[in-house]
Design a protein around this motif. Sequence first.
Motif, mmCIF file in Angstrom:
data_model
loop_
_atom_site.group_PDB
_atom_site.id
_atom_site.type_symbol
_atom_site.label_atom_id
_atom_site.label_comp_id
_atom_site.label_asym_id
_atom_site.label_seq_id
_atom_site.Cartn_x
_atom_site.Cartn_y
_atom_site.Cartn_z
ATOM 1 N N ILE A 1 7.126 11.688 -8.108
ATOM 2 C CA ILE A 1 5.511 12.141 -8.595
ATOM 3 C C ILE A 1 4.467 11.047 -8.207
ATOM 4 C CG2 ILE A 1 4.424 12.357 -10.639
ATOM 5 C CD1 ILE A 1 7.083 13.200 -12.108
ATOM 6 N N LYS A 2 3.384 11.337 -7.866
ATOM 7 C CA LYS A 2 2.339 10.566 -7.356
ATOM 8 C C LYS A 2 1.017 11.201 -8.123
ATOM 9 C CE LYS A 2 4.123 9.538 -2.707
ATOM 10 N NZ LYS A 2 3.690 9.486 -1.264
ATOM 11 N N THR A 3 0.849 12.178 -7.995
ATOM 12 C CA THR A 3 -0.447 12.955 -8.673
ATOM 13 C C THR A 3 -0.087 13.632 -9.942
ATOM 14 O OG1 THR A 3 -1.470 12.894 -6.616
ATOM 15 C CG2 THR A 3 -2.400 13.814 -8.260
ATOM 16 N N VAL A 4 -0.827 13.570 -10.974
ATOM 17 C CA VAL A 4 -0.734 14.272 -12.167
ATOM 18 C C VAL A 4 -2.054 15.100 -12.260
ATOM 19 C CG1 VAL A 4 -0.501 14.111 -14.930
ATOM 20 C CG2 VAL A 4 0.527 12.594 -13.403
ATOM 21 N N VAL B 1 -4.556 10.314 -11.208
ATOM 22 C CA VAL B 1 -4.705 11.317 -12.343
ATOM 23 C C VAL B 1 -5.858 12.262 -11.744
ATOM 24 C CG1 VAL B 1 -5.865 11.670 -14.600
ATOM 25 C CG2 VAL B 1 -4.309 9.688 -13.792
ATOM 26 N N LYS B 2 -5.849 13.609 -11.834
ATOM 27 C CA LYS B 2 -6.736 14.637 -11.230
ATOM 28 C C LYS B 2 -7.024 15.595 -12.419
ATOM 29 C CE LYS B 2 -7.535 17.763 -7.546
ATOM 30 N NZ LYS B 2 -6.780 18.391 -6.416
ATOM 31 N N LYS C 1 -5.599 5.290 -18.131
ATOM 32 C CA LYS C 1 -5.185 3.903 -17.746
ATOM 33 C C LYS C 1 -3.433 3.994 -17.706
ATOM 34 C CE LYS C 1 -5.403 -0.874 -19.231
ATOM 35 N NZ LYS C 1 -4.245 -1.087 -18.480
ATOM 36 N N ARG C 2 -2.767 4.470 -18.790
ATOM 37 C CA ARG C 2 -1.569 4.203 -18.990
ATOM 38 C C ARG C 2 -0.939 4.952 -17.863
ATOM 39 N NH1 ARG C 2 -0.942 4.842 -25.442
ATOM 40 N NH2 ARG C 2 -1.548 2.559 -26.089
ATOM 41 N N LEU C 3 -1.447 6.242 -17.500
ATOM 42 C CA LEU C 3 -0.717 6.843 -16.394
ATOM 43 C C LEU C 3 -1.048 6.059 -15.087
ATOM 44 C CD1 LEU C 3 -2.002 10.514 -17.143
ATOM 45 C CD2 LEU C 3 0.452 9.535 -17.410
ATOM 46 N N ARG C 4 -1.985 5.418 -14.643
ATOM 47 C CA ARG C 4 -2.243 4.771 -13.535
ATOM 48 C C ARG C 4 -1.587 3.545 -13.627
ATOM 49 N NH1 ARG C 4 -8.848 5.932 -13.509
ATOM 50 N NH2 ARG C 4 -8.624 7.908 -12.524
ATOM 51 N N ASP C 5 -1.461 2.761 -14.578
ATOM 52 C CA ASP C 5 -0.520 1.738 -14.876
ATOM 53 C C ASP C 5 0.835 2.135 -14.419
ATOM 54 O OD1 ASP C 5 -2.476 -0.085 -15.658
ATOM 55 O OD2 ASP C 5 -1.944 0.020 -17.647
#
Length: 95
Positions: free
Chosen positions: A2-5, A38-39, A29-33
């Motif tokens: 998984i790379k992109t949400v 994030v899209k 921020k938490r997803l990027r951490d």
Amino acid sequence: MIKTVGIVSLSSGIIGESTVKHEVNLGVKRLRDLGLEVKFLEHAQKGVGCLADHPESRAQDLIQAFKDSSIDMILCAIVEMILIGCCLICLRMMS
């Protein structure tokens, strides 16, 4: 992997309101951490009024998220009382 949400708003559209900007930013921020990109789909952050007046835009975003091969996982922003959470509605592993 998984790379992109892709984030859709199938509920009220509150993630587009300024009153919850802090919570949305914290979630992103938490997803990027976690190393994720994030899209937000086109209408996800349009706000309560837009999604109430144009409920078909919610479906358009979800369909687009499924069609977008760059999105590995779809998260649906859901409002529960005054809290925002993300509920996994689809996990698509890319080979």
